[in-house]
Design a protein around this motif. Structure first.
Motif, PDB file in Angstrom:
ATOM      1  N   ARG A  24      40.806  40.306  50.084  1.00 25.01           N
ATOM      2  CA  ARG A  24      39.505  39.652  50.161  1.00 25.01           C
ATOM      3  C   ARG A  24      39.014  39.671  51.603  1.00 25.01           C
ATOM      4  O   ARG A  24      39.618  39.071  52.481  1.00 25.01           O
ATOM      5  N   ASN A  70      35.486  39.227  52.095  1.00 25.41           N
ATOM      6  CA  ASN A  70      34.115  38.749  52.024  1.00 25.41           C
ATOM      7  C   ASN A  70      33.807  37.736  53.119  1.00 25.41           C
ATOM      8  O   ASN A  70      34.621  36.903  53.460  1.00 25.41           O
ATOM      9  N   SER A 128      42.259  45.191  43.714  1.00 27.46           N
ATOM     10  CA  SER A 128      41.071  44.351  43.848  1.00 27.46           C
ATOM     11  C   SER A 128      40.616  44.347  45.302  1.00 27.46           C
ATOM     12  O   SER A 128      41.411  44.065  46.201  1.00 27.46           O
ATOM     13  N   ASP A 169      37.364  42.934  47.750  1.00 25.74           N
ATOM     14  CA  ASP A 169      36.162  42.111  47.873  1.00 25.74           C
ATOM     15  C   ASP A 169      35.512  42.366  49.223  1.00 25.74           C
ATOM     16  O   ASP A 169      36.025  41.966  50.264  1.00 25.74           O
ATOM     17  N   ASP A 176      33.826  44.143  44.743  1.00 26.65           N
ATOM     18  CA  ASP A 176      32.641  43.315  45.006  1.00 26.65           C
ATOM     19  C   ASP A 176      31.959  43.859  46.249  1.00 26.65           C
ATOM     20  O   ASP A 176      32.556  43.887  47.326  1.00 26.65           O
ATOM     21  N   HIS A 179      30.926  43.728  40.807  1.00 20.46           N
ATOM     22  CA  HIS A 179      30.059  42.643  41.268  1.00 20.46           C
ATOM     23  C   HIS A 179      28.950  43.236  42.136  1.00 20.46           C
ATOM     24  O   HIS A 179      29.216  43.777  43.216  1.00 20.46           O
ATOM     25  N   TYR A 216      34.403  29.747  44.487  1.00 10.72           N
ATOM     26  CA  TYR A 216      34.760  31.001  45.148  1.00 10.72           C
ATOM     27  C   TYR A 216      34.669  30.856  46.656  1.00 10.72           C
ATOM     28  O   TYR A 216      35.586  31.170  47.382  1.00 10.72           O
TER      29      TYR A 216
END
Length: 449
Positions: free
Chosen positions: A149, A151, A175, A177, A205, A236, A401
């Protein structure tokens, strides 16, 4: 037998002092650092924590970080000192700190040495394109990290290009992001192009990019990617400035896709014409399980078309969010009628629209009859002087989130339904309904809606 245990480190505000190692402790705010350890015997955890000084008031030897201070002061001897601890760390969570490019460089070097870390959360730090370069280079060779992640880190277009290059070589990441990372059209196109051939990524994402044109080139490339890629399950596309042309391109290509389970189109510029394209897609009964259209403008015409498709021609969709779409009673009543015929759609989110009395009565009856469960929707009926009204529930597909509530219990199943619905679609209903019972006492026994 190996067991996984969770350890949360909390650095409390304290005075600046020297530790025995000679490293000055930072006088900062409350900071949480979460790690997951894999140990052979859970009973030995106190020994491990004592050996590595994992307590609430001292620095974490494996990762030395506090709000307001980056990893630049992390000493190499600290890594050498805690190699045995690093060998059993599965997850590192460093969200909401002040990590910079220097910290990303050191984390990249750590990933080159680690063979156990599977989850890395660096969301909402100060990592830029240079830090993204170090991380992406490390992930080209790392074979353990599955979830990353990033983000909230402004890595920009250059950083997005680095991650696109990484996806050409990495075969373990599942995954990624990159939402709110200031990506631009060039890096979005590069990511879409790479996903033509990447067969391991399951979720991506790329929300809130910096778009300088209205020609939707990035959306078109994403659509072509969906026609070819048969492994991606979550996409996303939040705040992509997507219009009806873009969603039409995506729907045309998704007809040939047999893997996508979640399509997040939250906060775009899709109107009723775009909703008609989505209705045509739903009539093909594709494997799509979750459709998030919140904060668009599909209005009554759009929701009526989607409702007609869901009534008899789709038995795959599990969750639909049309919150804040300027829908009035006509569209909402059409959706309520569709729910009477469609028994597959279990999660419906409609708050933020213009409920009239008839629509309120229809949804109140659905909840009273048990067709809509309280944990699967974001509305709750109540009445005043014999008239039905609806109130908002803090439930949704992805509520927690970027933030979590300070008070009260976190009901993950109701507030982050995405996660539960995608685990095992055949058993997701029972997962969300664990320990849930309909409180019929909340309705007046003789009340007629």
């Amino acid at each position: 037998m190996m067991e996984v245990v969770n350890v949360k480190m909390m650095f409390l505000k304290q005075r600046q002092k020297k530790l025995s190692s000679g490293v000055k402790n930072w006088q900062g705010h409350l900071t949480n650092i979460s790690i997951r350890l894999q140990v052979e015997d859970k009973n030995n955890l106190p020994e491990i924590m004592d050996k590595h000084k994992l307590n609430n008031n001292e620095e974490l030897n494996a990762i030395n970080i506090s709000r307001g201070k980056t990893l630049e002061n992390l000493k190499r001897r600290k890594f050498n000192k805690c190699q045995s601890l690093m060998a059993c760390i599965l997850c590192i969570n460093l969200q909401y700190n002040n990590l910079t490019n220097c910290a990303a460089e050191m984390i990249g070097k750590l990933l080159l040495e680690s063979t156990t870390i599977t989850d890395l959360n660096l969301m909402c730090n100060d990592i830029g394109s240079h830090g993204a370069k170090w991380l992406s280079k490390a992930l080209q060779f790392n074979r353990s990290v599955k979830n990353l992640r990033m983000n909230g880190n402004k890595i920009g277009n250059a950083g997005g290009m680095h991650f696109a290059t990484m996806l050409q070589l990495n075969r373990t990441l599942e995954s990624l992001d990159l939402g709110d990372c200031d990506l631009e059209t060039q890096s979005l196109i590069a990511l879409a192009t790479v996903l033509h051939h990447n067969k391991t990524l399951r979720a991506i994402d790329v929300g809130r990019p910096i778009i300088h044109t209205i020609q939707e080139e990035a959306t078109v490339h994403m659509a072509h990617m969906l026609q070819v890629n048969q492994t991606l399950q979550e996409l996303h596309l939040i705040k992509m400035e997507m219009r009806n042309f873009g969603i039409q391109q995506i729907c045309d290509k998704l007809v040939h896709n047999h893997s996508l389970r979640l399509l997040d189109l939250h906060c775009n510029q899709i109107s009723s014409d775009g909703a008609k394209s989505l209705a045509k897609l739903l009539k093909h009964n594709t494997p799509l399980k979750i459709l998030d259209l919140a904060a668009n403008r599909i209005e009554d015409d759009g929701l009526v078309c989607i409702s007609d498709a869901l009534r008899y021609m789709n038995d795959q969709l599990l969750a639909l969010s049309v919150a804040r779409n300027n829908i009035s009673g006509i569209g909402l009543m059409a959706l309520a009628n569709a729910l009477k015929s469609n028994n597959t759609l279990t999660n419906v989110y409609v708050w933020g629209n213009n409920f009239d009395e008839s629509a309120s009565i229809d949804f109140a009856n659905l909840i009273k009859a048990g067709r809509l469960k309280p944990k699967r929707t974001d509305i709750s009926p109540y009445w005043i002087d014999g008239r039905v009204y609806l109130s908002e529930l803090a439930h949704g597909l992805q509520m927690y989130y970027y933030w979590t509530p300070l008070y009260g219990d976190r009901d993950e199943a109701a507030c982050n339904a995405n996660t539960y619905l995608l685990k095992e679609p055949n058993t997701s209903i029972s997962q969300i309904d664990i320990e849930e019972s309909i409180d019929t006492s909340s309705f007046e026994g003789d009340q007629t809606f």
